[in-house]
Design an enzyme around this catalytic site. Structure first.
Site, PDB file in Angstrom:
ATOM      1  CD  GLU A 125      -4.017  -2.259   6.898  1.00  0.00           C
ATOM      2  OE1 GLU A 125      -2.720  -2.723   6.752  1.00  0.00           O
ATOM      3  OE2 GLU A 125      -4.436  -1.225   6.832  1.00  0.00           O
ATOM      4  CG  ASN A 142      -1.844   1.371   1.343  1.00  0.00           C
ATOM      5  OD1 ASN A 142      -1.907   1.985   0.321  1.00  0.00           O
ATOM      6  ND2 ASN A 142      -2.496   1.410   2.601  1.00  0.00           N
ATOM      7  N   GLY A 160       2.104   2.435  10.798  1.00  0.00           N
ATOM      8  CA  GLY A 160       3.198   3.476  10.656  1.00  0.00           C
ATOM      9  C   GLY A 160       3.757   3.786  11.989  1.00  0.00           C
ATOM     10  CG  HIS A 190      -6.103   1.987   4.980  1.00  0.00           C
ATOM     11  ND1 HIS A 190      -5.431   3.279   5.716  1.00  0.00           N
ATOM     12  CD2 HIS A 190      -5.016   1.320   4.743  1.00  0.00           C
ATOM     13  CE1 HIS A 190      -4.410   2.823   6.358  1.00  0.00           C
ATOM     14  NE2 HIS A 190      -3.852   1.670   5.568  1.00  0.00           N
ATOM     15  CE  LYS A 246       0.338   3.453   4.593  1.00  0.00           C
ATOM     16  NZ  LYS A 246      -0.031   3.650   6.052  1.00  0.00           N
ATOM     17  CB  SER A 306       4.881  -1.703  12.158  1.00  0.00           C
ATOM     18  OG  SER A 306       4.169  -0.363  12.190  1.00  0.00           O
ATOM     19  CD  GLU A 351      -3.137   5.864   6.520  1.00  0.00           C
ATOM     20  OE1 GLU A 351      -3.005   5.716   5.222  1.00  0.00           O
ATOM     21  OE2 GLU A 351      -2.082   5.123   6.939  1.00  0.00           O
TER      22      GLU A 351
HETATM   23  C1  PEP Z   1      -0.924   0.196   5.821  1.00  0.00           C
HETATM   24  O1  PEP Z   1      -1.088   1.633   5.985  1.00  0.00           O
HETATM   25  O2  PEP Z   1      -1.579  -0.754   5.498  1.00  0.00           O
HETATM   26  C2  PEP Z   1       0.246  -0.363   6.772  1.00  0.00           C
HETATM   27  C3  PEP Z   1       0.059  -1.561   7.122  1.00  0.00           C
HETATM   28  O3  PEP Z   1       1.182   0.617   7.005  1.00  0.00           O
HETATM   29  P1  PEP Z   1       2.631   0.379   7.580  1.00  0.00           P
HETATM   30  O4  PEP Z   1       3.153  -1.142   7.101  1.00  0.00           O
HETATM   31  O5  PEP Z   1       3.479   1.435   7.267  1.00  0.00           O
HETATM   32  O6  PEP Z   1       2.270   0.275   9.091  1.00  0.00           O
END
Ligand code: PEP
Length: 251
Positions: free
Chosen positions: A168, A9, A174, A96, A11, A214, A98
């Site tokens: 998630e 992803n 992040g 997601h 973003k 992460s 976000e």
């Molecule tokens: C994401 O935004 O789907 C995600 C998992 O981000 P990160 O791996 O940076 O935590």
């Protein structure tokens, strides 16, 4: 049986030129190997058509990171599921955290997006997960169950079978704070049971449930070794070919 999947992803990162460079680098890295998982990259809308034309889409599936909740018409700035499909993308990331947090996406909106994605032949990668306060209050199972019920349990078993889920935990996205393999497995098993209770064991066993938050080159192997963790949705670590390839090769 369900597939193992590693999905990136990106973003709101990478110009078109930078995105094309990363996609072609991944394409070259995968050219002569058959990974033990499906590989997907989620890119900004404006990259989709160029990237699908530049890579072998049988090896690397391409995902949009969103689509509109309306079919077509006077919705300035929106991009429909039909438009996404017309670029050659085969997947769309929906729900997601976000988008839920910053753009007000509710379960009702997401239900419409899922329906339009499926109508246009796109595979939704549907994200669910609790915020830190919800986990600390012991509400994480209820929160995740409600997110699934509200946006997806209107689907027929056949359509539900087309969905990829991504658990998630928002506190892990992040932040560099990954869920432990035990926390991931516990939630993934709960999600699979929730699906089994609604659609039966066969549908549940065939549903890919990815972990996101992460996940990186250093921890992917341990996370993916859990029986109910079928891969990852990868943010930061998908922005460089070498770390993304290491995660792919964790299978
Ligand atoms: C994401 O935004 O789907 C995600 C998992 O981000 P990160 O791996 O940076 O935590």
């Amino acid at each position: 049986m369900r597939k193992n999947i590693v999905a990136g992803n990106w973003k709101m990162n990478k110009t078109l030129q930078e995105g094309l460079a990363l996609a072609t680098e991944l394409n070259a890295a995968l050219a002569n190997v058959t990974p033990n998982c499906d590989v997907v990259i989620g890119t900004p809308f404006i990259h989709l058509a160029s990237i699908t034309a530049a890579i072998d889409t049988n090896k690397i599936g391409v995902a949009a990171e969103n689509c509109a909740d309306k079919k077509s018409g006077a919705y300035t700035g929106e991009v429909s599921a039909e438009m996404v499909a017309s670029t050659g993308a085969k997947y769309v990331i929906l729900g997601h955290s976000e988008r839920r947090a910053y753009y007000g996406e509710t379960s009702a909106i997401l239900k419409d997006k899922v329906a339009l994605a499926l109508e246009n032949g796109l595979t939704p990668i549907f994200c669910i997960g609790e915020v830190l306060e919800e986990r600390e209050a012991g509400k994480h199972f209820d929160v995740v169950k409600t997110q699934i019920e509200e946006a997806l349990f209107n689907l027929s078993a056949e359509d539900f079978g087309k969905i990829i889920l991504a658990y998630e935990p928002v506190w892990a996205i992040g932040t560099g704070k990954t869920a432990t393999p035990e926390q991931a497995q516990e939630m993934h098993a709960f999600i699979r049971k929730t699906i089994a209770d609604k659609y039966g064991k066969e549908v549940a066993d065939n549903t890919s449930i990815l972990y996101g938050g992460s996940c990186n080159a250093g921890n992917a192997k341990e996370l993916f070794s859990n029986p109910d963790v079928d891969g990852g949705l990868i943010g930061g670590a998908s922005l460089k070919a070498d770390s993304f390839m290491t995660i792919i090769n964790a299978f």
